[in-house]
Design a protein around this motif. Sequence first.
Motif, mmCIF file in Angstrom:
data_model
loop_
_atom_site.group_PDB
_atom_site.id
_atom_site.type_symbol
_atom_site.label_atom_id
_atom_site.label_comp_id
_atom_site.label_asym_id
_atom_site.label_seq_id
_atom_site.Cartn_x
_atom_site.Cartn_y
_atom_site.Cartn_z
ATOM 1 N N MET A 28 0.092 -1.546 2.242
ATOM 2 C CA MET A 28 0.068 -1.551 3.697
ATOM 3 C C MET A 28 1.475 -1.359 4.267
ATOM 4 S SD MET A 28 -1.262 -4.657 6.144
ATOM 5 C CE MET A 28 -2.675 -4.932 5.073
ATOM 6 N N PRO A 29 1.645 -0.461 5.252
ATOM 7 C CA PRO A 29 2.967 -0.271 5.865
ATOM 8 C C PRO A 29 3.480 -1.574 6.459
ATOM 9 C CG PRO A 29 1.471 1.489 6.510
ATOM 10 C CD PRO A 29 0.642 0.454 5.810
ATOM 11 N N ASP A 30 4.799 -1.765 6.401
ATOM 12 C CA ASP A 30 5.399 -2.995 6.917
ATOM 13 C C ASP A 30 5.072 -3.214 8.388
ATOM 14 O OD1 ASP A 30 6.475 -3.517 4.470
ATOM 15 O OD2 ASP A 30 8.472 -2.762 4.938
ATOM 16 N N ALA A 31 5.086 -2.123 9.171
ATOM 17 C CA ALA A 31 4.824 -2.259 10.607
ATOM 18 C C ALA A 31 3.423 -2.794 10.865
ATOM 19 C CB ALA A 31 5.011 -0.909 11.302
ATOM 20 N N ARG A 32 2.452 -2.323 10.088
ATOM 21 C CA ARG A 32 1.078 -2.793 10.254
ATOM 22 C C ARG A 32 0.944 -4.241 9.787
ATOM 23 N NH1 ARG A 32 -3.099 -3.516 13.196
ATOM 24 N NH2 ARG A 32 -5.129 -3.441 12.149
ATOM 25 N N ARG A 33 1.562 -4.544 8.646
ATOM 26 C CA ARG A 33 1.507 -5.906 8.116
ATOM 27 C C ARG A 33 2.147 -6.892 9.099
ATOM 28 N NH1 ARG A 33 1.549 -8.739 3.159
ATOM 29 N NH2 ARG A 33 2.955 -10.514 3.171
ATOM 30 N N ASP A 34 3.304 -6.523 9.647
ATOM 31 C CA ASP A 34 3.986 -7.405 10.590
ATOM 32 C C ASP A 34 3.133 -7.643 11.838
ATOM 33 O OD1 ASP A 34 6.089 -7.560 8.862
ATOM 34 O OD2 ASP A 34 7.377 -6.145 9.939
ATOM 35 N N TYR A 35 2.425 -6.602 12.275
ATOM 36 C CA TYR A 35 1.561 -6.743 13.451
ATOM 37 C C TYR A 35 0.438 -7.731 13.155
ATOM 38 C CZ TYR A 35 -1.566 -5.617 17.308
ATOM 39 O OH TYR A 35 -2.391 -5.711 18.411
ATOM 40 N N LEU A 36 -0.193 -7.580 12.007
ATOM 41 C CA LEU A 36 -1.286 -8.489 11.642
ATOM 42 C C LEU A 36 -0.785 -9.926 11.518
ATOM 43 C CD1 LEU A 36 -3.197 -6.368 8.961
ATOM 44 C CD2 LEU A 36 -3.870 -6.809 11.332
ATOM 45 N N LEU A 37 0.400 -10.100 10.943
ATOM 46 C CA LEU A 37 0.948 -11.438 10.775
ATOM 47 C C LEU A 37 1.298 -12.091 12.111
ATOM 48 C CD1 LEU A 37 3.296 -10.878 7.699
ATOM 49 C CD2 LEU A 37 1.163 -12.180 7.742
ATOM 50 N N ALA A 38 1.580 -11.272 13.115
ATOM 51 C CA ALA A 38 1.944 -11.802 14.433
ATOM 52 C C ALA A 38 0.726 -12.196 15.256
ATOM 53 C CB ALA A 38 2.774 -10.765 15.199
ATOM 54 N N HIS A 39 -0.469 -11.844 14.797
ATOM 55 C CA HIS A 39 -1.701 -12.172 15.512
ATOM 56 C C HIS A 39 -2.603 -12.996 14.599
ATOM 57 C CE1 HIS A 39 -0.001 -8.736 17.677
ATOM 58 N NE2 HIS A 39 -0.714 -9.121 18.721
ATOM 59 N N ASP A 40 -3.745 -13.418 15.111
ATOM 60 C CA ASP A 40 -4.665 -14.224 14.309
ATOM 61 C C ASP A 40 -5.045 -13.464 13.045
ATOM 62 O OD1 ASP A 40 -4.515 -16.129 16.243
ATOM 63 O OD2 ASP A 40 -6.527 -15.798 17.057
ATOM 64 N N HIS A 41 -4.805 -14.082 11.903
ATOM 65 C CA HIS A 41 -5.052 -13.393 10.644
ATOM 66 C C HIS A 41 -5.430 -14.396 9.556
ATOM 67 C CE1 HIS A 41 -0.872 -14.744 10.302
ATOM 68 N NE2 HIS A 41 -1.106 -14.809 9.000
ATOM 69 N N ALA A 87 -9.352 -7.017 -21.641
ATOM 70 C CA ALA A 87 -8.296 -8.001 -21.883
ATOM 71 C C ALA A 87 -8.630 -9.355 -21.270
ATOM 72 C CB ALA A 87 -6.969 -7.490 -21.327
ATOM 73 N N GLY A 88 -9.764 -9.440 -20.564
ATOM 74 C CA GLY A 88 -10.156 -10.691 -19.930
ATOM 75 C C GLY A 88 -9.346 -11.021 -18.686
ATOM 76 N N MET A 89 -8.743 -10.003 -18.074
ATOM 77 C CA MET A 89 -7.922 -10.211 -16.884
ATOM 78 C C MET A 89 -8.312 -9.203 -15.812
ATOM 79 S SD MET A 89 -4.180 -10.867 -18.629
ATOM 80 C CE MET A 89 -3.450 -11.229 -17.026
ATOM 81 N N PRO A 90 -9.413 -9.425 -15.109
ATOM 82 C CA PRO A 90 -9.864 -8.494 -14.061
ATOM 83 C C PRO A 90 -8.755 -8.232 -13.043
ATOM 84 C CG PRO A 90 -11.544 -10.148 -14.492
ATOM 85 C CD PRO A 90 -10.317 -10.582 -15.239
ATOM 86 N N VAL A 91 -8.718 -7.020 -12.529
ATOM 87 C CA VAL A 91 -7.711 -6.618 -11.558
ATOM 88 C C VAL A 91 -7.942 -7.345 -10.235
ATOM 89 C CG1 VAL A 91 -6.836 -4.665 -10.195
ATOM 90 C CG2 VAL A 91 -7.360 -4.377 -12.628
ATOM 91 N N GLY A 92 -6.856 -7.821 -9.620
ATOM 92 C CA GLY A 92 -6.985 -8.525 -8.354
ATOM 93 C C GLY A 92 -5.882 -8.175 -7.381
ATOM 94 N N TYR A 93 -6.167 -8.355 -6.092
ATOM 95 C CA TYR A 93 -5.197 -8.079 -5.030
ATOM 96 C C TYR A 93 -5.335 -9.163 -3.958
ATOM 97 C CZ TYR A 93 -5.751 -3.459 -7.176
ATOM 98 O OH TYR A 93 -5.844 -2.422 -8.075
ATOM 99 N N ARG A 94 -4.217 -9.487 -3.325
ATOM 100 C CA ARG A 94 -4.233 -10.416 -2.191
ATOM 101 C C ARG A 94 -3.467 -9.781 -1.039
ATOM 102 N NH1 ARG A 94 -2.777 -16.676 -2.970
ATOM 103 N NH2 ARG A 94 -4.764 -16.458 -4.103
ATOM 104 N N PHE A 95 -4.074 -9.764 0.137
ATOM 105 C CA PHE A 95 -3.425 -9.112 1.279
ATOM 106 C C PHE A 95 -3.906 -9.720 2.584
ATOM 107 C CE2 PHE A 95 -7.151 -6.881 -0.147
ATOM 108 C CZ PHE A 95 -7.864 -6.611 1.004
ATOM 109 N N VAL A 96 -3.116 -9.496 3.636
ATOM 110 C CA VAL A 96 -3.423 -10.031 4.956
ATOM 111 C C VAL A 96 -4.456 -9.151 5.641
ATOM 112 C CG1 VAL A 96 -1.563 -8.741 6.085
ATOM 113 C CG2 VAL A 96 -2.400 -10.860 7.118
ATOM 114 N N ALA A 97 -5.292 -9.768 6.485
ATOM 115 C CA ALA A 97 -6.317 -9.042 7.230
ATOM 116 C C ALA A 97 -6.543 -9.754 8.561
ATOM 117 C CB ALA A 97 -7.628 -8.981 6.440
ATOM 118 N N PRO A 98 -7.007 -9.039 9.567
ATOM 119 C CA PRO A 98 -7.262 -9.689 10.863
ATOM 120 C C PRO A 98 -8.362 -10.732 10.753
ATOM 121 C CG PRO A 98 -8.158 -7.465 10.830
ATOM 122 C CD PRO A 98 -7.320 -7.593 9.602
ATOM 123 N N ALA A 99 -8.229 -11.811 11.500
ATOM 124 C CA ALA A 99 -9.244 -12.863 11.489
ATOM 125 C C ALA A 99 -10.438 -12.440 12.340
ATOM 126 C CB ALA A 99 -8.657 -14.161 12.017
#
Length: 204
Positions: A28-41, A87-99
């Motif tokens: 995710m672009p920094d500008a988009r991430r920063d916007y989401l972090l500044a609002h309910d998320h 390998a017993g290690m499923p792929v995972g991701y953690r990221f911000v999203a709008p609430a």
Amino acid sequence: MTYSLHSLTKWSVLAVLLSTAACNAKEMPDARRDYLLAHDHGWIDLTVKAPAGAPGFKPGERCSVGLMINGEMLLFETANLAEADSAGMPVGYRFVAPAGKLQAELHIGDCVKEALVVKVPLQLDKDHLLALAFDGTAAKAGAAMPFEPASLEWVRTEMLRMQASGQAGDAATGKLTQLAIAGLALNAAGLLALLGFVWSRRRR
């Protein structure tokens, strides 16, 4: 004290490197991430297994993994899902999203004959972490839990606390290693500030 501060510096750098190792130009672009972090998320924890039963699945090839939220692609990565499963290690991701109420679409392609699109409605509460798992066939959301990601200021406070209590050696190693494994996100400016702080303490 010199050894303890050296250990803090080393493990601080390690935490940063491990936490940023999974980042690439597709995130995710920094500008988009920063916007989401500044609002309910909130945050989404996505784990993905290989679609082994899908027509034309190619276990030796990397799969594209995309997650679209309300029509916006918030995540797009590639990974060898079959290899990770073996390998017993499923792929995972953690990221911000709008609430709020969200319509999620998981897209998996490249390693299958025809791209898979799995739709699932989500309710993401503010400041909560929601687990979303794809088992190879269907996607299912788990229970949301309150979540507050670690910050640079939190790391600084922990360092001061450990130094004050005389535990800056092994305790710092264990604590910062846990932070690295948890995926502490520090940018370049944060890294410089952190190392500057440690260096200034070392010179005293």
